[in-house]
Design a protein around this motif. Structure first.
Motif, PDB file in Angstrom:
ATOM      1  N   GLN A  71      -6.505  40.293 -94.771  1.00  0.00           N
ATOM      2  CA  GLN A  71      -7.246  38.955 -94.208  1.00  0.00           C
ATOM      3  C   GLN A  71      -8.532  38.728 -94.299  1.00  0.00           C
ATOM      4  OE1 GLN A  71      -5.968  41.788 -92.131  1.00  0.00           O
ATOM      5  NE2 GLN A  71      -3.677  41.133 -92.269  1.00  0.00           N
ATOM      6  N   ILE A  72      -8.896  37.688 -94.000  1.00  0.00           N
ATOM      7  CA  ILE A  72     -10.566  37.134 -94.005  1.00  0.00           C
ATOM      8  C   ILE A  72     -10.855  36.725 -92.519  1.00  0.00           C
ATOM      9  CG2 ILE A  72     -12.049  36.004 -95.198  1.00  0.00           C
ATOM     10  CD1 ILE A  72     -10.523  35.655 -97.752  1.00  0.00           C
ATOM     11  N   GLN A  73     -11.952  37.288 -92.183  1.00  0.00           N
ATOM     12  CA  GLN A  73     -12.472  36.806 -90.925  1.00  0.00           C
ATOM     13  C   GLN A  73     -14.174  36.456 -91.211  1.00  0.00           C
ATOM     14  OE1 GLN A  73     -12.481  40.158 -88.100  1.00  0.00           O
ATOM     15  NE2 GLN A  73     -13.136  38.763 -86.146  1.00  0.00           N
ATOM     16  N   GLY A  74     -14.380  35.353 -90.642  1.00  0.00           N
ATOM     17  CA  GLY A  74     -16.000  34.935 -90.952  1.00  0.00           C
ATOM     18  C   GLY A  74     -16.264  33.478 -90.662  1.00  0.00           C
ATOM     19  N   TRP A  75     -17.457  33.254 -90.593  1.00  0.00           N
ATOM     20  CA  TRP A  75     -17.857  31.764 -90.346  1.00  0.00           C
ATOM     21  C   TRP A  75     -17.364  30.844 -91.355  1.00  0.00           C
ATOM     22  CZ3 TRP A  75     -23.584  33.385 -88.221  1.00  0.00           C
ATOM     23  CH2 TRP A  75     -23.128  34.165 -87.103  1.00  0.00           C
ATOM     24  N   LEU A  76     -17.370  31.272 -92.675  1.00  0.00           N
ATOM     25  CA  LEU A  76     -16.743  30.313 -93.574  1.00  0.00           C
ATOM     26  C   LEU A  76     -15.235  29.662 -92.959  1.00  0.00           C
ATOM     27  CD1 LEU A  76     -16.816  29.115 -96.329  1.00  0.00           C
ATOM     28  CD2 LEU A  76     -15.344  31.164 -97.089  1.00  0.00           C
ATOM     29  N   TYR A  77     -14.418  30.434 -92.150  1.00  0.00           N
ATOM     30  CA  TYR A  77     -13.344  29.811 -91.723  1.00  0.00           C
ATOM     31  C   TYR A  77     -13.614  29.363 -90.248  1.00  0.00           C
ATOM     32  CZ  TYR A  77     -11.413  31.564 -95.876  1.00  0.00           C
ATOM     33  OH  TYR A  77     -11.182  31.629 -97.380  1.00  0.00           O
ATOM     34  N   TYR A  78     -13.824  30.396 -89.326  1.00  0.00           N
ATOM     35  CA  TYR A  78     -13.979  29.984 -88.124  1.00  0.00           C
ATOM     36  C   TYR A  78     -15.160  30.818 -87.216  1.00  0.00           C
ATOM     37  CZ  TYR A  78      -9.381  27.825 -88.630  1.00  0.00           C
ATOM     38  OH  TYR A  78      -8.466  27.259 -88.827  1.00  0.00           O
ATOM     39  N   LYS A  79     -15.508  30.440 -86.198  1.00  0.00           N
ATOM     40  CA  LYS A  79     -16.643  31.248 -85.311  1.00  0.00           C
ATOM     41  C   LYS A  79     -15.673  31.618 -84.212  1.00  0.00           C
ATOM     42  CE  LYS A  79     -21.036  30.191 -86.280  1.00  0.00           C
ATOM     43  NZ  LYS A  79     -22.450  29.426 -85.956  1.00  0.00           N
ATOM     44  N   ALA A  80     -16.141  32.478 -83.438  1.00  0.00           N
ATOM     45  CA  ALA A  80     -15.406  32.676 -81.900  1.00  0.00           C
ATOM     46  C   ALA A  80     -15.432  31.445 -81.106  1.00  0.00           C
ATOM     47  CB  ALA A  80     -16.127  33.773 -81.409  1.00  0.00           C
ATOM     48  N   ILE A  81     -14.314  31.143 -80.483  1.00  0.00           N
ATOM     49  CA  ILE A  81     -14.238  29.999 -79.774  1.00  0.00           C
ATOM     50  C   ILE A  81     -13.497  30.106 -78.165  1.00  0.00           C
ATOM     51  CG2 ILE A  81     -14.373  28.114 -81.286  1.00  0.00           C
ATOM     52  CD1 ILE A  81     -11.580  28.015 -81.612  1.00  0.00           C
ATOM     53  N   PRO A  82     -13.616  29.328 -77.329  1.00  0.00           N
ATOM     54  CA  PRO A  82     -12.899  29.757 -75.876  1.00  0.00           C
ATOM     55  C   PRO A  82     -11.306  29.716 -76.271  1.00  0.00           C
ATOM     56  CG  PRO A  82     -14.741  28.307 -75.728  1.00  0.00           C
ATOM     57  CD  PRO A  82     -14.379  28.097 -77.189  1.00  0.00           C
ATOM     58  N   ALA A  83     -10.769  30.408 -75.273  1.00  0.00           N
ATOM     59  CA  ALA A  83      -9.285  30.389 -75.432  1.00  0.00           C
ATOM     60  C   ALA A  83      -8.811  29.080 -75.460  1.00  0.00           C
ATOM     61  CB  ALA A  83      -8.873  30.964 -74.023  1.00  0.00           C
ATOM     62  N   ASN A  84      -9.228  27.822 -74.705  1.00  0.00           N
ATOM     63  CA  ASN A  84      -8.421  26.597 -74.738  1.00  0.00           C
ATOM     64  C   ASN A  84      -8.446  26.075 -76.072  1.00  0.00           C
ATOM     65  OD1 ASN A  84     -11.224  26.523 -74.022  1.00  0.00           O
ATOM     66  ND2 ASN A  84     -10.912  24.334 -73.659  1.00  0.00           N
ATOM     67  N   GLU A  85      -9.696  26.350 -76.796  1.00  0.00           N
ATOM     68  CA  GLU A  85      -9.761  25.787 -78.185  1.00  0.00           C
ATOM     69  C   GLU A  85      -8.771  26.545 -79.115  1.00  0.00           C
ATOM     70  OE1 GLU A  85     -13.817  25.212 -79.542  1.00  0.00           O
ATOM     71  OE2 GLU A  85     -14.497  24.785 -77.416  1.00  0.00           O
ATOM     72  N   ILE A  86      -8.607  27.666 -78.904  1.00  0.00           N
ATOM     73  CA  ILE A  86      -7.782  28.384 -79.614  1.00  0.00           C
ATOM     74  C   ILE A  86      -6.453  27.834 -79.687  1.00  0.00           C
ATOM     75  CG2 ILE A  86      -6.481  30.583 -80.124  1.00  0.00           C
ATOM     76  CD1 ILE A  86      -9.104  30.839 -81.324  1.00  0.00           C
ATOM     77  N   LYS A  87      -5.945  27.468 -78.308  1.00  0.00           N
ATOM     78  CA  LYS A  87      -4.842  27.017 -77.862  1.00  0.00           C
ATOM     79  C   LYS A  87      -4.322  25.681 -78.640  1.00  0.00           C
ATOM     80  CE  LYS A  87      -2.179  26.452 -73.752  1.00  0.00           C
ATOM     81  NZ  LYS A  87      -2.033  26.901 -72.178  1.00  0.00           N
ATOM     82  N   GLN A  88      -5.427  24.844 -78.532  1.00  0.00           N
ATOM     83  CA  GLN A  88      -5.371  23.647 -79.416  1.00  0.00           C
ATOM     84  C   GLN A  88      -5.317  23.642 -80.896  1.00  0.00           C
ATOM     85  OE1 GLN A  88      -8.949  21.331 -78.431  1.00  0.00           O
ATOM     86  NE2 GLN A  88      -8.352  21.279 -76.272  1.00  0.00           N
ATOM     87  N   LEU A  89      -5.975  24.740 -81.567  1.00  0.00           N
ATOM     88  CA  LEU A  89      -5.919  24.954 -82.760  1.00  0.00           C
ATOM     89  C   LEU A  89      -4.482  25.179 -83.206  1.00  0.00           C
ATOM     90  CD1 LEU A  89      -8.813  27.351 -84.015  1.00  0.00           C
ATOM     91  CD2 LEU A  89      -7.959  25.147 -84.959  1.00  0.00           C
ATOM     92  N   LEU A  90      -3.833  26.260 -82.511  1.00  0.00           N
ATOM     93  CA  LEU A  90      -2.551  26.833 -82.758  1.00  0.00           C
ATOM     94  C   LEU A  90      -1.599  25.634 -82.530  1.00  0.00           C
ATOM     95  CD1 LEU A  90      -2.877  30.406 -81.269  1.00  0.00           C
ATOM     96  CD2 LEU A  90      -2.874  29.609 -83.635  1.00  0.00           C
ATOM     97  N   ALA A  91      -1.924  24.829 -81.694  1.00  0.00           N
ATOM     98  CA  ALA A  91      -0.725  23.821 -81.234  1.00  0.00           C
ATOM     99  C   ALA A  91      -1.018  22.547 -82.136  1.00  0.00           C
ATOM    100  CB  ALA A  91      -0.671  23.455 -79.850  1.00  0.00           C
ATOM    101  N   GLY A  92      -2.136  22.215 -82.427  1.00  0.00           N
ATOM    102  CA  GLY A  92      -2.723  21.053 -82.833  1.00  0.00           C
ATOM    103  C   GLY A  92      -2.488  20.844 -84.397  1.00  0.00           C
ATOM    104  N   SER A  93      -3.031  19.762 -84.873  1.00  0.00           N
ATOM    105  CA  SER A  93      -2.642  19.144 -86.099  1.00  0.00           C
ATOM    106  C   SER A  93      -2.778  20.023 -87.169  1.00  0.00           C
ATOM    107  CB  SER A  93      -3.164  17.817 -86.215  1.00  0.00           C
ATOM    108  OG  SER A  93      -4.643  17.905 -86.067  1.00  0.00           O
ATOM    109  N   GLY A  94      -1.839  20.574 -87.780  1.00  0.00           N
ATOM    110  CA  GLY A  94      -1.977  21.382 -89.094  1.00  0.00           C
ATOM    111  C   GLY A  94      -2.768  22.411 -89.267  1.00  0.00           C
TER     112      GLY A  94
END
Ligand code: C2E
Ligand code: MG
Ligand code: MG
Ligand code: MG
Length: 287
Positions: free
Chosen positions: A250-273
């Motif tokens: 696995q890779i973790q880092g700002w190249l991919y994502y920063k830390a974000i609030p729960a509701n944004e994670i929810k959108q990310l996982l549910a949302g487009s692609g």
């Protein structure tokens, strides 16, 4: 004259010391209030699969927003919470909050940091069990991140905590590998489920051949010991390529994502692609 200036320095030193102690006491009091008033928050940083960049896990990171809009870093207030005895309450709160918020993010692992003081607390594992029960969070989707320093102090109590945690089916990751004294031998002795390579190691490896060789062999050993390996703090495409080539899972880092609030994670996982992100999108993502 030298005697006078000596006394001056002495006075300054004491003044400085008092101010510092005062500041720490104020932080302690403010932190206690923030905890009581529900001002702390938890954000989540996604970890992506090294093969296809899909989100496979999130790491919970506690946040303390200030009235003026700034943040005090957890690397500042966690040590203070440990010193003044607030860590038990703070740590339990983070766990319960994260297990509640991440409950319906099915398919992904939730990682929560636990500090050495939490692991040395003989009541920790019991309270963790209660939190799992109350929230209904599946233990096999939870992973606790520990640092090698948990062994400083009373290794027996910490070791017992780890055993109990494992009995729930909760995984244990060794965080910040490469910053301290932990060696390959240490990995063998304490069979962790995951190894997280510290950001500093990734930076060194990208710049220096010798460090790269060390990193590649460490990853090979960890994988041979059945551990998953995560590269932390990946900021550049070069570092990501290196992590992949060296066999990180696995890779973790700002190249991919920063830390974000729960509701944004929810959108990310549910949302487009989001779970269809591919190579071409890397770097144009959330950061
Ligand atoms: P950590 O567990 O090693 O967490 C990773 C830290 O690196 C986080 O900092 C994260 O925001 C930061 N990071 C992630 N990707 C990048 C990147 O690409 N570049 C750079 N420069 N940094 C990156 P954060 O949130 O400030 O947390 C600092 C430390 O505080 C954590 O290090 C962890 O040890 C501790 N911490 C955070 N939340 C908690 C908590 O809920 N409980 C406990 N006990 N400790 C916590
Ligand atoms: Mg961590
Ligand atoms: Mg870390
Ligand atoms: Mg780190």
């Amino acid at each position: 004259a030298s005697k006078a200036s000596g006394r001056m320095r002495c006075t300054w030193f004491h003044l400085d010391f008092d101010i510092r102690r005062e500041a720490t006491r104020k932080l302690e009091a403010d932190l206690a209030t923030a905890l009581r008033e529900g001002e702390l928050q938890v954000e989540y940083q996604p970890l992506v699969d090294a093969k296809d960049n899909k989100i496979v896990a999130v790491e919970a990171l506690v946040r303390w927003p200030q009235p003026d809009g700034t943040q005090i870093s957890p690397s500042v207030f966690i040590p203070i919470a440990e010193e003044c005895g607030l860590i038990e309450h703070l740590g339990d709160w983070v766990l319960e909050q994260a297990c509640t918020q991440a409950l319906d993010w099915t398919d992904i692992t939730l990682s929560v940091n636990v500090s050495p003081a939490q692991l040395r607390d003989p009541g920790f594992a019991v309270r963790l069990g209660h939190i799992l029960e109350r929230t209904g969070f599946p233990p096999e989707r939870l992973e606790l991140e520990v640092t090698e320093t948990y062994l400083v102090g009373d290794p027996t109590v910490a070791g017992r905590s780890l055993d109990l945690i494992r009995r729930f089916g909760v995984g244990v990751a060794l965080d910040d590998f490469g910053t301290g004294y932990a060696s390959i031998g240490f990995l063998r002795k304490f069979s962790f489920e995951k190894l997280k390579l510290d950001r500093s190691l990734m930076v060194e490896a990208a710049n220096d051949e010798g460090s790269r060789t060390m990193m590649v062999s460490t990853i090979a050993v960890a994988r041979a010991l059945n551990m998953d390996v995560t590269a932390e703090g990946v900021e550049t495409a070069d570092q990501a390529d290196l992590a992949r080539a060296a066999g990180c899972d696995q890779i973790q880092g700002w190249l991919y994502y920063k830390a974000i609030p729960a509701n944004e994670i929810k959108q990310l996982l549910a949302g487009s692609g989001v779970n269809e992100r591919d190579e071409s999108e890397v770097g144009n993502g959330h950061v």
